[in-house]
Design a protein around this motif. Structure first.
Motif, PDB file in Angstrom:
ATOM      1  N   THR A   1       4.885  14.295   5.413  1.00  0.00           N
ATOM      2  CA  THR A   1       4.904  13.132   4.526  1.00  0.00           C
ATOM      3  C   THR A   1       3.948  11.967   5.583  1.00  0.00           C
ATOM      4  OG1 THR A   1       6.644  12.020   5.922  1.00  0.00           O
ATOM      5  CG2 THR A   1       7.359  13.424   4.121  1.00  0.00           C
ATOM      6  N   GLU A   2       3.201  11.217   4.693  1.00  0.00           N
ATOM      7  CA  GLU A   2       2.266  10.319   5.323  1.00  0.00           C
ATOM      8  C   GLU A   2       2.548   8.961   4.490  1.00  0.00           C
ATOM      9  OE1 GLU A   2      -1.662  11.668   4.916  1.00  0.00           O
ATOM     10  OE2 GLU A   2      -1.386  13.153   6.421  1.00  0.00           O
ATOM     11  N   GLY A   3       3.239   7.935   5.091  1.00  0.00           N
ATOM     12  CA  GLY A   3       3.438   6.624   4.620  1.00  0.00           C
ATOM     13  C   GLY A   3       4.390   6.627   3.465  1.00  0.00           C
ATOM     14  N   LEU A   4       5.248   7.455   3.336  1.00  0.00           N
ATOM     15  CA  LEU A   4       5.935   7.587   2.285  1.00  0.00           C
ATOM     16  C   LEU A   4       7.052   6.421   2.249  1.00  0.00           C
ATOM     17  CD1 LEU A   4       6.699   9.835   0.141  1.00  0.00           C
ATOM     18  CD2 LEU A   4       8.792  10.808   1.202  1.00  0.00           C
ATOM     19  N   ARG A   5       7.122   5.795   0.961  1.00  0.00           N
ATOM     20  CA  ARG A   5       7.612   4.587   0.783  1.00  0.00           C
ATOM     21  C   ARG A   5       8.374   4.623  -0.623  1.00  0.00           C
ATOM     22  NH1 ARG A   5       7.531  -0.785   2.613  1.00  0.00           N
ATOM     23  NH2 ARG A   5       7.678  -2.421   1.077  1.00  0.00           N
ATOM     24  N   LYS A   6       9.577   4.027  -0.709  1.00  0.00           N
ATOM     25  CA  LYS A   6      10.353   3.736  -1.932  1.00  0.00           C
ATOM     26  C   LYS A   6      10.982   2.428  -2.038  1.00  0.00           C
ATOM     27  CE  LYS A   6      11.813   4.668  -5.971  1.00  0.00           C
ATOM     28  NZ  LYS A   6      11.105   4.720  -7.083  1.00  0.00           N
ATOM     29  N   VAL A   7      10.538   1.493  -3.046  1.00  0.00           N
ATOM     30  CA  VAL A   7      11.109   0.237  -3.285  1.00  0.00           C
ATOM     31  C   VAL A   7      11.866   0.135  -4.523  1.00  0.00           C
ATOM     32  CG1 VAL A   7      10.454  -2.328  -3.427  1.00  0.00           C
ATOM     33  CG2 VAL A   7       9.351  -0.580  -1.783  1.00  0.00           C
ATOM     34  N   TYR A   8      12.898  -0.385  -4.549  1.00  0.00           N
ATOM     35  CA  TYR A   8      13.635  -0.546  -5.926  1.00  0.00           C
ATOM     36  C   TYR A   8      13.744  -2.087  -6.183  1.00  0.00           C
ATOM     37  CZ  TYR A   8      15.562   4.218  -5.327  1.00  0.00           C
ATOM     38  OH  TYR A   8      15.715   5.614  -5.138  1.00  0.00           O
ATOM     39  N   PRO A   9      12.848  -2.176  -7.208  1.00  0.00           N
ATOM     40  CA  PRO A   9      12.867  -3.813  -7.734  1.00  0.00           C
ATOM     41  C   PRO A   9      14.104  -4.468  -8.190  1.00  0.00           C
ATOM     42  CG  PRO A   9      11.113  -2.808  -8.668  1.00  0.00           C
ATOM     43  CD  PRO A   9      12.003  -1.443  -8.252  1.00  0.00           C
ATOM     44  N   ARG A  10      14.572  -5.485  -7.369  1.00  0.00           N
ATOM     45  CA  ARG A  10      16.022  -6.026  -8.053  1.00  0.00           C
ATOM     46  C   ARG A  10      15.641  -7.694  -8.211  1.00  0.00           C
ATOM     47  NH1 ARG A  10      20.288  -4.905  -3.407  1.00  0.00           N
ATOM     48  NH2 ARG A  10      18.509  -6.124  -2.152  1.00  0.00           N
ATOM     49  N   ALA A  11      16.484  -8.343  -9.004  1.00  0.00           N
ATOM     50  CA  ALA A  11      16.509  -9.735  -9.459  1.00  0.00           C
ATOM     51  C   ALA A  11      16.535 -10.428  -8.016  1.00  0.00           C
ATOM     52  CB  ALA A  11      17.370 -10.007 -10.320  1.00  0.00           C
TER      53      ALA A  11
ATOM     54  N   LEU B   1      14.614  -4.017  -2.776  1.00  0.00           N
ATOM     55  CA  LEU B   1      15.247  -3.140  -1.788  1.00  0.00           C
ATOM     56  C   LEU B   1      14.274  -2.148  -1.320  1.00  0.00           C
ATOM     57  CD1 LEU B   1      17.614  -2.172  -0.144  1.00  0.00           C
ATOM     58  CD2 LEU B   1      18.084  -0.932  -2.217  1.00  0.00           C
ATOM     59  N   VAL B   2      13.934  -2.161   0.012  1.00  0.00           N
ATOM     60  CA  VAL B   2      13.154  -1.180   0.483  1.00  0.00           C
ATOM     61  C   VAL B   2      13.946  -0.021   1.152  1.00  0.00           C
ATOM     62  CG1 VAL B   2      11.297  -0.587   2.099  1.00  0.00           C
ATOM     63  CG2 VAL B   2      11.273  -3.015   1.063  1.00  0.00           C
ATOM     64  N   ALA B   3      14.093   1.167   0.335  1.00  0.00           N
ATOM     65  CA  ALA B   3      15.061   2.043   0.795  1.00  0.00           C
ATOM     66  C   ALA B   3      14.446   2.975   1.761  1.00  0.00           C
ATOM     67  CB  ALA B   3      15.295   2.995  -0.429  1.00  0.00           C
ATOM     68  N   VAL B   4      13.024   3.361   1.595  1.00  0.00           N
ATOM     69  CA  VAL B   4      12.315   4.036   2.660  1.00  0.00           C
ATOM     70  C   VAL B   4      10.823   3.253   2.841  1.00  0.00           C
ATOM     71  CG1 VAL B   4      11.251   6.193   3.298  1.00  0.00           C
ATOM     72  CG2 VAL B   4      13.300   6.234   1.965  1.00  0.00           C
ATOM     73  N   ASP B   5      10.644   3.258   4.277  1.00  0.00           N
ATOM     74  CA  ASP B   5       9.805   2.328   4.682  1.00  0.00           C
ATOM     75  C   ASP B   5       8.629   2.873   5.336  1.00  0.00           C
ATOM     76  OD1 ASP B   5       7.894   0.041   4.579  1.00  0.00           O
ATOM     77  OD2 ASP B   5       9.483  -1.104   6.120  1.00  0.00           O
ATOM     78  N   GLY B   6       7.555   3.607   4.734  1.00  0.00           N
ATOM     79  CA  GLY B   6       6.401   4.058   5.703  1.00  0.00           C
ATOM     80  C   GLY B   6       6.723   5.419   6.475  1.00  0.00           C
ATOM     81  N   LEU B   7       7.535   6.052   5.846  1.00  0.00           N
ATOM     82  CA  LEU B   7       7.848   7.521   6.558  1.00  0.00           C
ATOM     83  C   LEU B   7       6.847   8.561   7.027  1.00  0.00           C
ATOM     84  CD1 LEU B   7      10.636   8.215   7.917  1.00  0.00           C
ATOM     85  CD2 LEU B   7      10.933   9.494   5.782  1.00  0.00           C
TER      86      LEU B   7
ATOM     87  N   ILE C   1      16.985   7.632  11.185  1.00  0.00           N
ATOM     88  CA  ILE C   1      16.549   6.780  10.345  1.00  0.00           C
ATOM     89  C   ILE C   1      17.441   5.288  10.249  1.00  0.00           C
ATOM     90  CG2 ILE C   1      16.117   6.171   7.525  1.00  0.00           C
ATOM     91  CD1 ILE C   1      15.194   9.184   7.605  1.00  0.00           C
ATOM     92  N   ASP C   2      17.007   4.115  10.169  1.00  0.00           N
ATOM     93  CA  ASP C   2      17.790   3.125   9.863  1.00  0.00           C
ATOM     94  C   ASP C   2      17.186   2.095   9.175  1.00  0.00           C
ATOM     95  OD1 ASP C   2      20.390   1.618  10.406  1.00  0.00           O
ATOM     96  OD2 ASP C   2      19.047   0.384  11.843  1.00  0.00           O
ATOM     97  N   HIS C   3      17.741   1.477   7.992  1.00  0.00           N
ATOM     98  CA  HIS C   3      17.249   0.870   7.092  1.00  0.00           C
ATOM     99  C   HIS C   3      15.902   1.229   6.508  1.00  0.00           C
ATOM    100  CE1 HIS C   3      20.091  -2.047   8.985  1.00  0.00           C
ATOM    101  NE2 HIS C   3      20.294  -2.568   7.945  1.00  0.00           N
ATOM    102  N   GLY C   4      15.729   2.476   6.280  1.00  0.00           N
ATOM    103  CA  GLY C   4      14.569   3.210   5.608  1.00  0.00           C
ATOM    104  C   GLY C   4      13.364   3.327   6.755  1.00  0.00           C
ATOM    105  N   ARG C   5      13.687   2.902   7.654  1.00  0.00           N
ATOM    106  CA  ARG C   5      12.528   3.307   8.826  1.00  0.00           C
ATOM    107  C   ARG C   5      12.957   4.322  10.124  1.00  0.00           C
ATOM    108  NH1 ARG C   5      10.628  -2.842  10.530  1.00  0.00           N
ATOM    109  NH2 ARG C   5       9.840  -3.307   8.464  1.00  0.00           N
ATOM    110  N   LEU C   6      11.669   4.964  10.264  1.00  0.00           N
ATOM    111  CA  LEU C   6      11.804   6.100  11.261  1.00  0.00           C
ATOM    112  C   LEU C   6      11.909   5.527  12.667  1.00  0.00           C
ATOM    113  CD1 LEU C   6      11.959   9.206  11.997  1.00  0.00           C
ATOM    114  CD2 LEU C   6       9.377   9.228  12.211  1.00  0.00           C
ATOM    115  N   LEU C   7      13.257   5.395  13.274  1.00  0.00           N
ATOM    116  CA  LEU C   7      13.411   5.170  14.774  1.00  0.00           C
ATOM    117  C   LEU C   7      12.902   6.014  15.913  1.00  0.00           C
ATOM    118  CD1 LEU C   7      16.642   3.245  14.451  1.00  0.00           C
ATOM    119  CD2 LEU C   7      14.475   2.261  13.859  1.00  0.00           C
ATOM    120  N   ALA C   8      13.363   7.495  15.779  1.00  0.00           N
ATOM    121  CA  ALA C   8      12.846   8.284  16.444  1.00  0.00           C
ATOM    122  C   ALA C   8      12.911   9.667  15.841  1.00  0.00           C
ATOM    123  CB  ALA C   8      14.001   8.376  17.594  1.00  0.00           C
TER     124      ALA C   8
END
Length: 336
Positions: free
Chosen positions: A26-36, A40-46, A231-238
């Motif tokens: 994966t390269e920069g994989l990202r998933k954002v769910y629009p909310r009012a 919500l950034v579920a996955v952030d640049g994986l 992974i924590d809060h959509g980000r790769l920590l290690a």
């Protein structure tokens, strides 16, 4: 959809990496769910790479982004940004090609209650182009392999939770997938069923099967996975082997000594240990030292106690764990 028959499926071109062909990249994989109330950034640049034949784990608490990542890799969730290749196919450009090369075991029980155990497996094989006789033979082989041959004619509601998970794994393997995805496969099962599933999954990997596991169980991740992505809060920590993550995170070793009397008389010596820095806590007769430099500490505790006429009743050294590594990486305790 008309998947290519499994017996005639062409080999997927390898996705190159620095170390050889990869099963997933994966390269920069990202998933954002629009909310009012705010996106919500579920996955952030994986950025991840999984080698062929590897047992790879995604570790994180509930809501960390593990299942969303699996959803994108298995074509069930459309990425907002970034790119992912699975078994040589790009997930958004060729979702059919990806689906034909992967097996997926979800958290929820998705077995068809109207069918027998055998039919659940055989129909799955037929869906992937297997002739009826071949699908039945393959289903029988898998049921035998997983200790479920006596359940072939049972309906799925007659199965225990652990048996149902084994059937789901067997079904996912019917078409000989290149990559097997297991999303929290032991969640909600009893300890004995969990141990049985560990053995089954480990045996599959020993045959060369590439396995990607999501889990929030620290012991499961450490016992099964060759490498882990924390992974924590959509980000790769290690991302490394469990031992390397524990070592590189700065996770601490805990050395605890219990003397036969209050350790206060030795306080000065105990607070001046070699090779620091150390975090020293004295609680009555018990001394706990948390440190990233444990060499020589226990010996000093023994000598300091003897100088103060204290006899050691108990001594325990606890090496760094994934629990302490997570605490060091995130600044908070691991709460599944």
């Amino acid at each position: 959809m008309n998947p290519t028959p499994v017996h005639a499926r062409p080999a997927a071109p390898a996705v190159a990496s620095a170390d050889g062909p990869t099963a997933i990249r994966t390269e920069g994989l990202r998933k954002v769910y629009p909310r009012a109330q705010g996106d919500l950034v579920a996955v952030d640049g994986l950025d991840l790479t999984v080698e062929q034949g590897e047992f790879f784990g995604l570790l994180g608490t509930n809501g960390a982004g593990k299942s969303t990542t699996i959803g994108m890799l298995t074509t069930l969730v459309t990425p907002t940004a970034g790119t992912a290749w699975v078994a040589g196919r790009e997930v958004t450009a060729d979702p059919v090609g990806v689906k034909s090369r992967i097996g997926v075991v979800s958290q929820a029980n998705t077995l068809d209650g109207a069918l027998t155990v055998m039919e659940n497996l055989a129909f799955h094989g037929r869906y992937f182009g297997m002739p009826a006789s071949a699908a039945r033979r393959r289903a029988l082989e898998l049921l035998e392999q997983f200790g479920l041959a006596d359940k072939a004619t049972a309906k799925t509601h007659q199965l225990s939770g652990g048996q149902a998970r084994r059937v789901m794994i067997g079904r996912a393997l019917m078409h000989v997938p290149e990559v097997l995805f297991l999303d929290e496969p032991t969640a909600g099962v009893d300890p004995q069923a969990r141990d049985d599933l560990w053995q089954i999954i480990g045996a599959l990997h020993a045959t060369g099967q590439t396995v990607v596991l999501t889990t929030h169980y620290l012991d499961e991740a450490e016992a099964l996975c060759q490498r882990l992505a924390v992974i924590d809060h959509g980000r790769l920590l290690a991302c490394d082997t469990p031992d390397a993550i524990k070592a590189s995170s700065g996770a601490q070793t805990v050395i605890a000594v219990r003397y036969d009397a209050d350790a206060a008389p030795a306080a000065d010596a105990l607070h001046h240990l070699p090779g620091g820095p150390h975090d020293v806590d004295i609680d009555g007769p018990t001394v706990r030292v948390r440190t990233t430099h444990p060499d020589g500490v226990l010996g000093h505790l023994l000598r300091a106690g003897a100088t103060a006429d204290l006899t050691v009743r108990d001594a325990i050294t606890t090496p760094p764990s994934l629990q302490t590594a997570f605490l060091t990486l995130t600044g908070r305790d691991y709460q599944p």
